[in-house]
Design an enzyme around this catalytic site. Structure first.
Site, PDB file in Angstrom:
ATOM      1  N   CYS A   1      38.974  32.092  36.833  1.00 33.98           N
ATOM      2  CA  CYS A   1      39.561  33.434  36.802  1.00 33.98           C
ATOM      3  C   CYS A   1      39.601  34.034  38.201  1.00 33.98           C
ATOM      4  O   CYS A   1      39.050  33.488  39.152  1.00 33.98           O
ATOM      5  CB  CYS A   1      38.753  34.347  35.888  1.00 33.98           C
TER       6      CYS A   1
ATOM      7  N   HIS B   1      40.240  39.934  36.072  1.00 29.66           N
ATOM      8  CA  HIS B   1      39.387  40.899  35.377  1.00 29.66           C
ATOM      9  C   HIS B   1      38.385  41.536  36.337  1.00 29.66           C
ATOM     10  O   HIS B   1      38.111  41.000  37.412  1.00 29.66           O
ATOM     11  CB  HIS B   1      38.651  40.254  34.198  1.00 29.66           C
TER      12      HIS B   1
END
Length: 142
Positions: free
Chosen positions: A118, A105
């Site tokens: 992440c 992201h």
């Protein structure tokens, strides 16, 4: 076989990226998208039709929350996602890789920062990646 279209004359700094999505072999760009994330080198590379079209410096999981290695198909895409777990942190252009939330992201990519597993990429790079990738395309994390 893969090749590179990118001119990267020197090591990139945190927050930097290169993107060139017009392929010599296919005007306008076409072909399958594949993403390779190198955790040791802290870099992401995006390939379409076997040719590299983008690269960026990344953030990844800290020791307590490591980023998993392996091959993961994109299982969901969310343009304006915010974290339900981490103080409503914005996670623009999210590409979900695992059922437990590991994703690629947009992020503020700065030296000394890390994630909870992440892969954080510069937000403008995330926007470009989001535009060319599809659910089912594979991300290889090495």
């Amino acid at each position: 076989m893969v090749s590179s279209l990118l001119e990267v004359p020197a090591a990139m700094a945190y927050g930097e990226y290169r993107w060139q999505d017009v392929l010599h072999s296919s005007p306008g760009g076409s072909g399958a998208v594949m993403v390779r994330v190198d955790l040791d080198r802290q870099i992401i590379s995006v390939f379409r039709g076997g040719e590299e079209i983008g690269t960026a410096v990344i953030l990844h999981g800290v020791d307590e929350y490591p980023t998993p290695r392996g091959s993961f198909p994109v299982i969901a895409m969310m343009r304006d996602h915010v974290s339900a777990t981490y103080d409503s942190a914005p996670m623009p252009f999210t590409l979900r890789l695992t059922d437990d939330g590991v994703s690629i992201h947009g992020s503020d990519v700065q030296a000394g920062l890390g994630t909870h597993g992440c892969i954080g990429i510069p937000s403008e790079f995330a926007k470009r990646l989001f535009a060319v990738i599809h659910v089912g395309d594979v991300v290889h994390i090495v």
